[in-house]
Design a protein around this motif. Sequence first.
Motif: not given
Length: 309
Positions: A73-89
């Motif tokens: 859901l996070y990937v869907l709403f924020y597709p351009m965000v850096f894939p190794y940021n704190t939320v992704h971690q």
Amino acid sequence: MLLGNTVLEENVIVLVVFFYLLCLVLIVENGYILIMLASEWARCGMLPPCDKILTCLSASRFFLQLVVGGKNLYVLFYPMVFPYNTVHQYFSFQWDFLNSVTIWSSALLSVFYCVKITTFTYPVFLWLKWRISGYMTWLLLGSLGISFVIAFLFFIGNYHLYSVYSGKSLLFQNYTGENLKRNLERYYFFPLKVITYSIPASIFFLCMVLLITSLERHRKKILHSNSGLWDFRTQAHTRALKTLLTFSILFASYFFALIVNASNILPSEKSWYWGWQVLIYLCTAIHSTFLILNNPRLRDGLFVRSFQL
């Protein structure tokens, strides 16, 4: 949205909807298994070793689907965000831990069935038949410890990569950061995933091969006997073999999908990403359904509840 991508976007929407329907199915299935076995544990004060493994497996799958649903859901709403940021971690640590627990629980389930059902008379099998029930709690705790270590190793790589991207100049990020990202994914993340997935998967497949071999040998022995019950026993063994083969195929599909996903060889289009997510968890949903239908307590409880409703 470009006009040429209209069909692609429609496909993505269909895949996203189907993916979240699968998540809902998996949450309901594994939540049902968890509630049934946990209530049995609370009522009796103990569980058989097989049900302990199923409890661990269903709990890991239940929470894994919550994490997967939230992460995608996070990937869907924020597709351009850096894939190794704190939320992704945050999501990745939970996913790595729960996914490892799921794979190791499946491996332990195959080990338990192999030891208890096979008719081999080797000393090691006879020793394990008497000992494995007492060791199962420790084996499950060991799998949790191994899974935590694995998740921590992935977290170290993710954190190091994010610190390089966030703490350096823009020129350094564009040049050295991209090289570091490519090298870490190729020489750290991918080999680590292959190793950590392959070890429990090898245990699972080895036990399944031994179990299928033993059942097939026993089935042939019954066919050549003069017992009047040969037809009934042969049908039971045939059903068991079909079930084991189905479990093996579903686990192999899940394992293969994880390895391909880790290799980053898939195209970067959204339809490929969501399609692969659907494939991974479709195998898990079918396997959870088989677990319910092949466990008498879970199957009977499901039918009773359905009848009451």
